[in-house]
Design a protein around this motif. Structure first.
Motif, mmCIF file in Angstrom:
data_model
loop_
_atom_site.group_PDB
_atom_site.id
_atom_site.type_symbol
_atom_site.label_atom_id
_atom_site.label_comp_id
_atom_site.label_asym_id
_atom_site.label_seq_id
_atom_site.Cartn_x
_atom_site.Cartn_y
_atom_site.Cartn_z
ATOM 1 N N THR A 43 0.859 -1.183 0.000
ATOM 2 C CA THR A 43 0.000 0.000 0.000
ATOM 3 C C THR A 43 0.893 1.230 0.000
ATOM 4 O O THR A 43 2.012 1.197 0.530
ATOM 5 C CB THR A 43 -0.945 0.019 1.226
ATOM 6 N N SER A 44 0.410 2.285 -0.609
ATOM 7 C CA SER A 44 1.215 3.500 -0.728
ATOM 8 C C SER A 44 0.424 4.691 -0.199
ATOM 9 O O SER A 44 -0.328 5.333 -0.940
ATOM 10 C CB SER A 44 1.619 3.746 -2.186
ATOM 11 N N PRO A 45 0.561 4.999 1.089
ATOM 12 C CA PRO A 45 -0.109 6.187 1.621
ATOM 13 C C PRO A 45 0.523 7.453 1.046
ATOM 14 O O PRO A 45 1.552 7.407 0.375
ATOM 15 C CB PRO A 45 0.134 6.073 3.127
ATOM 16 N N TRP A 46 -0.098 8.570 1.319
ATOM 17 C CA TRP A 46 0.424 9.832 0.810
ATOM 18 C C TRP A 46 1.718 10.210 1.522
ATOM 19 O O TRP A 46 2.628 10.776 0.922
ATOM 20 C CB TRP A 46 -0.613 10.942 0.980
ATOM 21 N N LEU A 47 1.786 9.901 2.802
ATOM 22 C CA LEU A 47 2.941 10.327 3.595
ATOM 23 C C LEU A 47 3.008 9.516 4.874
ATOM 24 O O LEU A 47 2.141 8.668 5.134
ATOM 25 C CB LEU A 47 2.825 11.825 3.929
ATOM 26 N N PHE A 48 4.017 9.801 5.664
ATOM 27 C CA PHE A 48 4.071 9.225 7.006
ATOM 28 C C PHE A 48 4.587 10.284 7.970
ATOM 29 O O PHE A 48 5.547 11.004 7.678
ATOM 30 C CB PHE A 48 4.990 7.994 7.068
ATOM 31 N N HIS A 49 3.938 10.367 9.131
ATOM 32 C CA HIS A 49 4.250 11.353 10.157
ATOM 33 C C HIS A 49 4.668 10.608 11.424
ATOM 34 O O HIS A 49 3.852 9.912 12.014
ATOM 35 C CB HIS A 49 3.014 12.232 10.422
ATOM 36 N N MET A 50 5.915 10.760 11.835
ATOM 37 C CA MET A 50 6.408 10.045 13.004
ATOM 38 C C MET A 50 6.034 10.792 14.282
ATOM 39 O O MET A 50 6.883 11.239 15.059
ATOM 40 C CB MET A 50 7.925 9.835 12.914
ATOM 41 N N SER A 51 4.734 10.908 14.501
ATOM 42 C CA SER A 51 4.204 11.509 15.723
ATOM 43 C C SER A 51 4.122 10.421 16.801
ATOM 44 O O SER A 51 4.621 9.310 16.618
ATOM 45 C CB SER A 51 2.820 12.113 15.446
ATOM 46 N N TRP A 52 3.505 10.764 17.911
ATOM 47 C CA TRP A 52 3.344 9.811 19.019
ATOM 48 C C TRP A 52 4.701 9.252 19.469
ATOM 49 O O TRP A 52 4.815 8.093 19.848
ATOM 50 C CB TRP A 52 2.427 8.666 18.599
ATOM 51 N N THR A 53 5.736 10.043 19.406
ATOM 52 C CA THR A 53 7.080 9.589 19.766
ATOM 53 C C THR A 53 7.679 10.599 20.734
ATOM 54 O O THR A 53 7.619 11.811 20.490
ATOM 55 C CB THR A 53 7.956 9.443 18.512
ATOM 56 N N ASN A 54 8.288 10.115 21.814
ATOM 57 C CA ASN A 54 8.691 10.978 22.917
ATOM 58 C C ASN A 54 9.678 12.068 22.529
ATOM 59 O O ASN A 54 9.568 13.206 22.979
ATOM 60 C CB ASN A 54 9.301 10.140 24.054
ATOM 61 N N ASN A 55 10.675 11.741 21.727
ATOM 62 C CA ASN A 55 11.726 12.713 21.468
ATOM 63 C C ASN A 55 12.358 12.473 20.105
ATOM 64 O O ASN A 55 12.056 11.486 19.424
ATOM 65 C CB ASN A 55 12.791 12.652 22.570
ATOM 66 N N LYS A 56 13.255 13.382 19.728
ATOM 67 C CA LYS A 56 13.880 13.310 18.410
ATOM 68 C C LYS A 56 14.726 12.053 18.245
ATOM 69 O O LYS A 56 14.759 11.449 17.159
ATOM 70 C CB LYS A 56 14.743 14.543 18.179
ATOM 71 N N ASP A 57 15.421 11.651 19.299
ATOM 72 C CA ASP A 57 16.294 10.470 19.202
ATOM 73 C C ASP A 57 15.516 9.242 18.756
ATOM 74 O O ASP A 57 15.957 8.494 17.870
ATOM 75 C CB ASP A 57 16.985 10.207 20.537
#
Length: 579
Positions: free
Chosen positions: A484-498
């Motif tokens: 499947t090919s979504p439009w994008l992906f957003h790496m939310s729901w993640t505590n910090n940049k690391d």
């Protein structure tokens, strides 16, 4: 003519509107209610009066029961399938189609006048005949969305959340001076002497953010938040004319003057701490061949401004309003650095929208699988003023939209202009709640009702984010396999940049070479191939960006494009993502 609709699972039996087993089919529930019968002499009061036996159900026409109870605002009942109804009356709420039983969910239609009840021909049709009582306890007739509302001039829609296990929640509909808000009461013990009926705490009027554990997600800002907001706003308004003059020149150079052709500005904001994610967005987009000519970065510090310019992006920086912004990334959601950056996220959209342009705002922890701009130009999206990624959280403070404030599209018009002016004025609430997401959703809800703002929450599988990464393993496997090919992906729901970097690396979303991570990105701007001249955009991109994804394993229990079975879990005891 009025219809109120409450979506439910088994709601009718819970309200006592279905007949007991053995009853024959009831008269059509959508028919007109007969006049009140003559009043009967009052019966002597009984010790048991007022105590309803939950096992007892009325054995007569439910409409007669309701009408005889002086519910004059109920003249007919019907049912409608939720999915079909929402396709016709799209209020923009997030879809719950993937939840168990969601496909069979129905709405209860309440007709408030005889003239609003579906026509006799419709009532006798197939929709009225289906599921009319055979084995279901004589439910009101099931209509299609078109038939259910054929004679309605006004349709009010009320969304009622399903009760959680053990939760004792009730909803009361009253014939009253009409309100567009829900009055909420909860049993709360705050040390009052009276404990209420049967020793229970008394009911108190509470906010919509009040939780059973005593936490209130909506409380008035404290004086320090109000004063800090006033100081920020004073500085912002003092420099507003100068900022808009400089910004307008940049926008005209990018896209020309706004002329209604819907050529949007893709807006991002970043500080030095998050700049590696900005670089990755650019590197990933270039690996896909996307044109970034309409991307505008609001840099909150000079190093980030230099990095964005080195990558060939349009940049806006104002040292006055961004002077107190932290250069370091947030260590966790809601900390001081995170909250401070919320002002930049509000300002950048407000400024561009105010100048007459459509805006696609996104956080820097996003990668595009497909250029999303054609989606928002398609006819299906044009009916909405603002379109948001589905956050995935269904917590009380994000109701009813659960809009993710890290990816959304804004069409310039008078409604959206005032929405973001209002959000700017709502800065003290942002400081108090430590996030502009909660404040923005509250404004979406209010201004949708007050001004007719047209809000839409995007399909969660087409625009996935951190909720999918951590909760939807089947979808993530399809993405990883290329099924499947979504439009994008957003790496939310993640505590910090690391953690964001590690997750993106093992998902095949990382395209930044190690020498360009963090401070390395600024160091490379100081020297060219021979260590002398400042690199050109092409040289800088070549030094920073990998055309192929740089995939490495880190956690076996998190989604990845390759099996990471030999890596440790991030959550103790969790099985491997690839079984």
């Amino acid at each position: 003519l009025l219809v109120a609709i409450s979506f439910y699972f088994g709601m009718l039996s819970g309200m006592g509107l279905s007949s007991s087993a053995g009853d024959g089919p009831l008269p059509p529930a959508a028919s007109v209610v007969p006049p009140d019968p003559p009043a009967a002499p009052a019966a002597p009061a009984s010790p048991e009066e007022g105590r309803a036996d939950p096992a007892v159900r009325p054995r007569s026409d439910p409409l007669k029961v309701l009408h005889n109870a002086k519910m004059r605002y109920v003249r007919g009942l019907g049912r409608v399938r939720k999915t079909e109804f929402l396709s016709k009356f799209d209020y923009g709420w997030p879809s719950d189609a993937s939840r168990a039983g969601a496909g069979d969910a129905e709405g209860l239609v309440i007709y408030h006048s005889d003239a609003a009840v579906p026509s006799e021909g419709t009532r006798k049709g197939e929709a009225a005949a289906e599921e009319r009582g055979e084995g279901e306890g004589a439910l009101p007739p099931l209509f299609g969305a078109e038939d259910a509302t054929e004679r309605c001039d006004v349709v009010n829609v009320v969304a009622v959340g399903e009760a959680k296990a053990g939760e004792k929640k009730c909803t009361v509909l009253l014939g009253q001076y009409e309100s567009h808000h829900v009055a909420r009461w909860m049993r709360m013990d705050e040390g009052r002497k009276g404990k209420g009926r049967a020793g229970l705490p008394p009911f108190q009027h509470v906010s919509r953010g009040q939780m059973a554990n005593g936490n209130d997600r909506f409380h008035p800002p404290q004086m320090k938040d109000i004063q800090n907001h006033w100081e920020n706003l004073r500085t912002y308004l003092k420099t507003f004319d100068d900022m808009t003059e400089r910004l307008e020149k940049i926008l005209h150079g990018m896209l020309g003057k706004p002329d209604g052709t819907r050529n949007p500005v893709v807006v991002l904001t970043s500080n030095m701490g998050q700049s590696t994610l900005l670089v990755n967005f650019v590197c990933h987009a270039k690996s896909k061949g996307f044109n970034l000519g309409n991307v505008l970065v609001f840099a909150t510090d000079v190093p980030t401004m230099n990095i964005a310019q080195g990558l060939g992006l349009h940049v806006f920086y104002d040292e006055t309003i961004f002077a107190d912004m932290p250069e370091k990334e947030a260590a966790r959601y809601g900390d001081r650095a995170f909250t401070a950056m919320m002002f930049a996220k509000v300002a950048c959209v407000q400024l561009v929208n105010y100048l007459g342009y459509d805006v696609l705002f996104q956080d820097v922890d996003i990668v595009w699988y497909r250029d999303p701009l054609p989606f928002f130009a398609a006819p299906a999206a044009l009916d909405h003023d603002v379109l948001f990624q589905d956050d995935g959280a269904r917590s009380l403070r994000y109701a009813p939209y659960s809009a993710n404030s890290g990816f959304y599209y804004v069409r310039h018009n008078e409604r959206t202009r005032y929405l973001f002016v209002s959000l700017l004025y709502f800065g003290d609430v942002i400081l108090a709640t430590k996030s502009h997401q909660q404040a923005l959703i509250a404004l979406l809800s209010e201004q949708s009702s007050l001004f007719g703002l047209r809000v839409k929450i995007l399909d969660a599988d087409e625009f996935p984010g951190g909720h999918a990464y951590h909760r939807k393993k089947d979808l993530m496997r399809k993405i990883a396999r290329g099924e499947t090919s979504p439009w994008l992906f957003h790496m939310s729901w993640t505590n910090n940049k690391d953690n964001k970097l590690l997750f993106m690396r093992q998902m095949g979303q990382w395209h930044v070479k190690d020498q360009c991570v963090d401070k390395g990105a600024t160091d490379l701007l100081q020297k060219g191939k021979d260590g002398e001249a400042k690199p050109t955009v092409e040289e800088y991109v070549e030094k920073c960006c990998s055309a192929e994804a740089l995939v490495t394993c880190h956690y076996r229990d998190k989604p990845s494009t390759i099996p990471c079975n030999h890596s440790p879990p991030i959550d103790k005891g969790r099985p491997s993502f690839w079984k």
